[in-house]
Motif scaffolding. Sequence first.
Motif, short mmCIF file in Angstrom:
data_model
loop_
_atom_site.label_atom_id
_atom_site.label_comp_id
_atom_site.label_asym_id
_atom_site.label_seq_id
_atom_site.Cartn_x
_atom_site.Cartn_y
_atom_site.Cartn_z
N HIS A 177 1.11 -1.31 0.03
CA HIS A 177 0.29 0.00 0.13
C HIS A 177 1.13 1.59 -0.13
O HIS A 177 1.52 1.57 0.95
CB HIS A 177 -0.64 0.20 1.58
CG HIS A 177 -1.74 -1.19 1.56
ND1 HIS A 177 -1.10 -2.40 2.40
CD2 HIS A 177 -2.65 -1.65 1.68
CE1 HIS A 177 -1.86 -3.25 1.96
NE2 HIS A 177 -3.06 -3.41 1.51
N LEU A 186 0.73 11.34 -5.53
CA LEU A 186 0.31 9.17 -6.49
C LEU A 186 -0.25 8.87 -8.13
O LEU A 186 -0.17 7.67 -8.13
CB LEU A 186 -1.06 8.85 -5.35
CG LEU A 186 -0.64 9.03 -3.85
CD1 LEU A 186 -2.03 9.12 -3.72
CD2 LEU A 186 -0.24 7.79 -3.65
N ASP A 187 -0.68 10.36 -8.37
CA ASP A 187 -1.33 9.56 -9.78
C ASP A 187 0.35 9.90 -10.38
O ASP A 187 0.94 9.42 -11.55
CB ASP A 187 -1.16 11.21 -10.74
CG ASP A 187 -3.25 11.18 -10.08
OD1 ASP A 187 -3.61 12.52 -9.76
OD2 ASP A 187 -3.60 10.00 -9.65
N LYS A 190 1.52 5.71 -9.77
CA LYS A 190 0.67 5.03 -10.68
C LYS A 190 1.57 5.13 -11.66
O LYS A 190 1.42 3.91 -13.04
CB LYS A 190 -0.83 5.42 -10.63
CG LYS A 190 -1.81 4.74 -9.17
CD LYS A 190 -3.29 5.30 -10.50
CE LYS A 190 -4.29 3.96 -9.46
NZ LYS A 190 -5.53 4.19 -10.21
N VAL A 205 -1.36 -1.01 -4.06
CA VAL A 205 -3.03 -0.13 -3.77
C VAL A 205 -2.51 1.19 -3.78
O VAL A 205 -1.36 1.70 -2.42
CB VAL A 205 -3.02 -0.87 -2.39
CG1 VAL A 205 -4.74 0.00 -2.33
CG2 VAL A 205 -3.69 -1.98 -2.86
N TRP A 206 -3.24 2.34 -4.21
CA TRP A 206 -3.24 3.45 -4.00
C TRP A 206 -3.70 4.32 -2.82
O TRP A 206 -4.78 4.52 -3.81
CB TRP A 206 -2.74 4.23 -5.54
CG TRP A 206 -1.73 3.87 -6.21
CD1 TRP A 206 -2.02 2.84 -6.99
CD2 TRP A 206 0.13 3.57 -6.35
NE1 TRP A 206 -1.00 2.49 -7.68
CE2 TRP A 206 0.52 2.76 -7.10
CE3 TRP A 206 0.77 4.61 -5.98
CZ2 TRP A 206 1.65 3.54 -7.65
CZ3 TRP A 206 1.72 5.09 -6.01
CH2 TRP A 206 2.79 3.89 -6.85
N VAL A 207 -3.12 4.83 -1.86
CA VAL A 207 -4.49 5.32 -1.45
C VAL A 207 -4.04 6.86 -0.87
O VAL A 207 -2.80 7.37 -0.58
CB VAL A 207 -4.63 4.75 0.20
CG1 VAL A 207 -5.47 5.53 1.27
CG2 VAL A 207 -4.88 3.25 -0.25
N GLN A 208 -5.07 7.62 -0.83
CA GLN A 208 -4.38 9.20 -0.16
C GLN A 208 -5.16 9.48 0.91
O GLN A 208 -6.27 9.03 1.35
CB GLN A 208 -5.46 10.39 -1.08
CG GLN A 208 -4.86 11.27 -0.66
CD GLN A 208 -5.23 12.46 -1.32
OE1 GLN A 208 -6.18 12.65 -2.59
NE2 GLN A 208 -5.54 13.75 -1.15
#
Lengths: 338, 87
Positions: A177, A186-187, A190, A205-208
């Motif tokens: 994560h 995060l962008d 990704k 898993v990308w979470v802000q």
Amino acid sequence: MKCRGTGVEFRVGVRAGYATVVAEWLSGCVMFSGFKEVREDEKSQMVGKVFSNVASNYDLMNDFMSGGLHRLWKDRLDFVCIFVLIISFLSSRCFLYFTCSAQFIRLVSKLSPFPGMKHLDVAGGTGRLSLLNEVYVKNAECAGDVAFRILESVNSIKRRALQDPLNDDLQEETRIHVCDINPNMLDVGKNRALEKGLGEDKSLVWVQGDAEALSFEDNSMDGYTIAFGIRNVTHIEKVLSEAYRVLKRGGRFLCLELSHVDIPVFKELYDFYSFSVIPRLGEIVAGDRESYQYLVESIRRFPPQEKFALMIADAGFQKVEYENLVGGVVAIHSGLKI
Amino acid sequence: MVRLSKWLLKEAGTVVDKTLSDILVCPLSKQALRVCEEPPSLISDSIGVSFPIKDGIPCLVPTDGKILDTDDTMKHDNAADDSANNK
């Protein structure tokens, strides 16, 4: 003035000398030593000669001078900055040890990644790194780096392991994560994952989110890393206690951060570099002196290695230890939740 | 072929969302989240806050949450007040 590290005595402004600098790098020791005595009237000539020497040898550290010439350098600050820029562009190899890749490799190796692990990388987007790189490498270029390295490490274990159904299942369960408060980072992360061919990988898993209020369950992570992020948080204690909360028993906390240098002459070098060269470089290259001034000051404001280790222990971690990289410019703190 | 890939992407989106609600919890109450399809968001029923999902990335920063009133209509309020009440 006596140099504590080497015992070499020199008088400021009159006698200049090389100092013996022992800098501990990631893989081995590099030692520079030498001694040269000059008369006062030859000082400026020597400076010019030394710089051209260094330029041709592509080795900045080898000819660094201590305290005596500090005042001289201040007058020729712009020259120093441009020189540093040229040297670093020409000799990227030489500064390999300053780069984030070497530090991240060290960080990930301490983690001992395994298939099926659940890992949380906080401030995964920021990836800020060496002082030199900060001036002309955008932070975003390292977004997600720690996560990618862990995933590649886990995947390489899978390739080495025997092909059996159990391992394949575990591989499916691996989850890294990446949490960052900044959506842009995060962008970028990704997109970098896509470029590396990890875009389809369900393991990322990308979470802000906020490091002070993590959106993960208690006792859910095998590992927690925060690289160059904890310096920028408002409440370090909250981040540490959240890290303790989400880690499983036996889970490892790792923190990579710019820290304090104690080695005698190297400290002066580093201070000069931080307070004079870096802001000026920021002004020349990015047109932004204030940000880099703030950056340097925030590094100094961050607690020193021992104090930060105490804070980690206060959060409940056991076996708290730290490792200095590049003489203390960067430190990796680690702790176990038992 | 185009229709198939579009369908696949849509399916992938919903699968990812379900996985997210399994993995993630509310940052304030640490309770489970519920997936909402339209607009894509994660809802924390325990405190009545909804967190948006932008480009597949859930945004679970406490101050970015929107408080839902009892009628389930969205208000653009700062969830920080809510978190202050909770604490």
